[in-house]
Design a protein around this motif. Structure first.
Motif, PDB file in Angstrom:
ATOM      1  N   UNK A   1       0.816  -1.216   0.000  1.00 24.44           N
ATOM      2  CA  UNK A   1       0.000   0.000   0.000  1.00 24.44           C
ATOM      3  C   UNK A   1       0.848   1.264   0.000  1.00 24.44           C
ATOM      4  N   UNK A   2       1.991   1.219   0.715  1.00 25.81           N
ATOM      5  CA  UNK A   2       2.932   2.346   0.783  1.00 25.81           C
ATOM      6  C   UNK A   2       2.202   3.666   1.003  1.00 25.81           C
ATOM      7  N   UNK A   3       1.420   3.727   2.084  1.00 31.50           N
ATOM      8  CA  UNK A   3       0.590   4.894   2.380  1.00 31.50           C
ATOM      9  C   UNK A   3       1.396   6.186   2.431  1.00 31.50           C
ATOM     10  N   UNK A   4       2.581   6.134   3.041  1.00 31.99           N
ATOM     11  CA  UNK A   4       3.386   7.346   3.192  1.00 31.99           C
ATOM     12  C   UNK A   4       4.244   7.639   1.969  1.00 31.99           C
TER      13      UNK A   4
ATOM     14  N   UNK B   1      -2.513   1.432  16.467  1.00 32.91           N
ATOM     15  CA  UNK B   1      -3.118   1.059  15.188  1.00 32.91           C
ATOM     16  C   UNK B   1      -4.450   1.768  14.982  1.00 32.91           C
ATOM     17  N   UNK B   2      -5.199   2.003  16.040  1.00 26.72           N
ATOM     18  CA  UNK B   2      -6.452   2.753  15.930  1.00 26.72           C
ATOM     19  C   UNK B   2      -6.186   4.177  15.450  1.00 26.72           C
ATOM     20  N   UNK B   3      -5.178   4.817  16.013  1.00 35.15           N
ATOM     21  CA  UNK B   3      -4.839   6.179  15.607  1.00 35.15           C
ATOM     22  C   UNK B   3      -4.342   6.219  14.164  1.00 35.15           C
ATOM     23  N   UNK B   4      -3.568   5.209  13.756  1.00 39.58           N
ATOM     24  CA  UNK B   4      -3.117   5.149  12.366  1.00 39.58           C
ATOM     25  C   UNK B   4      -4.298   4.977  11.420  1.00 39.58           C
ATOM     26  N   UNK B   5      -5.282   4.191  11.835  1.00 38.97           N
ATOM     27  CA  UNK B   5      -6.466   3.984  11.012  1.00 38.97           C
ATOM     28  C   UNK B   5      -7.266   5.273  10.868  1.00 38.97           C
ATOM     29  N   UNK B   6      -7.397   6.021  11.969  1.00 35.03           N
ATOM     30  CA  UNK B   6      -8.202   7.239  11.959  1.00 35.03           C
ATOM     31  C   UNK B   6      -7.508   8.410  11.274  1.00 35.03           C
ATOM     32  N   UNK B   7      -6.194   8.543  11.468  1.00 32.81           N
ATOM     33  CA  UNK B   7      -5.514   9.769  11.046  1.00 32.81           C
ATOM     34  C   UNK B   7      -4.431   9.581   9.986  1.00 32.81           C
ATOM     35  N   UNK B   8      -4.024   8.343   9.722  1.00 33.54           N
ATOM     36  CA  UNK B   8      -2.984   8.117   8.718  1.00 33.54           C
ATOM     37  C   UNK B   8      -3.495   7.321   7.518  1.00 33.54           C
TER      38      UNK B   8
ATOM     39  N   UNK C   1      -4.688   4.408   7.296  1.00 36.73           N
ATOM     40  CA  UNK C   1      -4.253   3.010   7.225  1.00 36.73           C
ATOM     41  C   UNK C   1      -5.408   2.159   6.722  1.00 36.73           C
ATOM     42  N   UNK C   2      -5.164   1.354   5.706  1.00 35.35           N
ATOM     43  CA  UNK C   2      -6.220   0.566   5.075  1.00 35.35           C
ATOM     44  C   UNK C   2      -6.091  -0.903   5.487  1.00 35.35           C
TER      45      UNK C   2
END
Length: 318
Positions: A152-155, A267-274, A276-277
């Motif tokens: 995914x390479x989100x960043x 992981x919750x914060x990454x899902x909400x703000x980054x 994360x899929x």
């Protein structure tokens, strides 16, 4: 420890600090992302410990711990400071330029693995079969999460470089944890050792930042300095007394389970703000990582209190 006097896990004096420390440490991984947005990571590490170090010395005084160290004590503080509060944190901050913060948090939950390996090599701690099995399952889960991250390479960063930086941070923290558990470290109050180690680490941070980045920038954003204060004071100074009180109340083995809370929050914060899929691969990897950690933690030797305490010396991590 007298088990008849040990409070239950659902006692308020246990559950509140247990959840609080796990939640705070879980949040710090995301807060770091704001510290490396437009500001060199090396200087952000320096600013963090420039604020945290006086606080740790003050905490030692409040707790009435002697700050006087002999020669070997200072040498140990230098080693721990350079490895933990310079090397480890420099690796971590730079790794988050390439990896989602929650993934870095999961990666560092594996700190117990090199800790156990180095403890076996240097101080003779035994590893149980259940610990090794659980660790293998957790590592497989983290590997699946990293494969997902690469896909995914989100960043948009270099995932392999991020993994290499995480490994560097993991090894730095682990060596620091194990060496502080030697005979010299055992006779020094933990908060006193941390105070001096932070000071020596701060000097190393300054030198590293000057050499690699140049003159320090002066960020003007209020959110940046609020984040720095949170990481330095809440993420370090507040959580250490809470954690060590838990170790006294319920033991290092059960206290270590707040790593699960840390990972879930991160992981919750990454899902909400980054952004994360979650995919089937990511969900399976997280299930294996958490399940493996639980299995490994259940198999930890209860006598390994000193090394158990040392595992908290991470980027809040202690």
């Amino acid at each position: 420890m007298n088990t008849s006097e040990t409070p239950g896990m659902l006692s308020w004096r246990v559950i509140v600090p247990f959840m609080l420390t796990g939640t705070i440490w879980g949040s710090t991984w995301f807060v770091i992302t704001g510290q490396i947005d437009g500001v060199p990571a090396a200087w952000s590490v320096f600013y963090r410990f420039a604020l945290a170090t006086p606080g740790m010395f003050l905490l030692a005084l409040v707790m009435k711990r002697s700050l006087k160290l002999d020669g070997p004590g200072h040498m140990l503080a230098v080693v721990v400071g350079v490895l933990q509060f310079c090397g480890n944190f420099m690796f971590v901050y730079h790794s988050e330029l390439h990896l989602t913060s929650g993934i870095v948090a999961v990666f560092f939950a594996l700190l117990m693995v090199p800790n156990a390996i180095f403890a076996r090599i240097f101080i003779g701690e035994r590893m149980q079969a259940g610990f090794m099995l659980g660790s293998a399952v957790a590592i497989a889960g983290v590997a699946m999460l990293l494969v997902h991250e690469a896909r995914t390479s989100t960043l948009g960063g270099d995932v392999l470089l991020g993994v290499a930086l995480c490994l560097g941070g993991l090894l730095s923290a682990s060596v620091a944890n194990v060496v502080q558990a030697n005979e010299v470290g055992r006779r020094i109050a933990m908060v006193s050792l941390l105070a001096w180690a932070m000071l020596y680490g701060l000097v190393a941070d300054l030198i590293f930042a000057l050499v690699t980045v140049g003159p320090p920038p002066l960020p003007t954003g209020a959110m940046y300095w609020m984040g720095t204060a949170y990481l330095a004071l809440i993420g370090s100074i507040v959580t250490f007394p809470l954690h060590y009180n838990l170790v006294r109340e319920i033991g290092a083995g059960r206290t270590a389970y707040n790593a699960i809370v840390t990972v879930v929050v991160a992981m919750l914060l990454s899902t909400l703000f980054e952004d994360y899929r979650w995919t089937p691969l990511a969900m399976a990897g997280m299930a294996l990582a958490l399940g493996g950690m639980v299995l490994a933690l259940r198999s930890r030797r209860t006598r390994s209190v000193k090394v158990g305490q040392a595992t908290t010396m991470r980027p809040e991590p202690e």
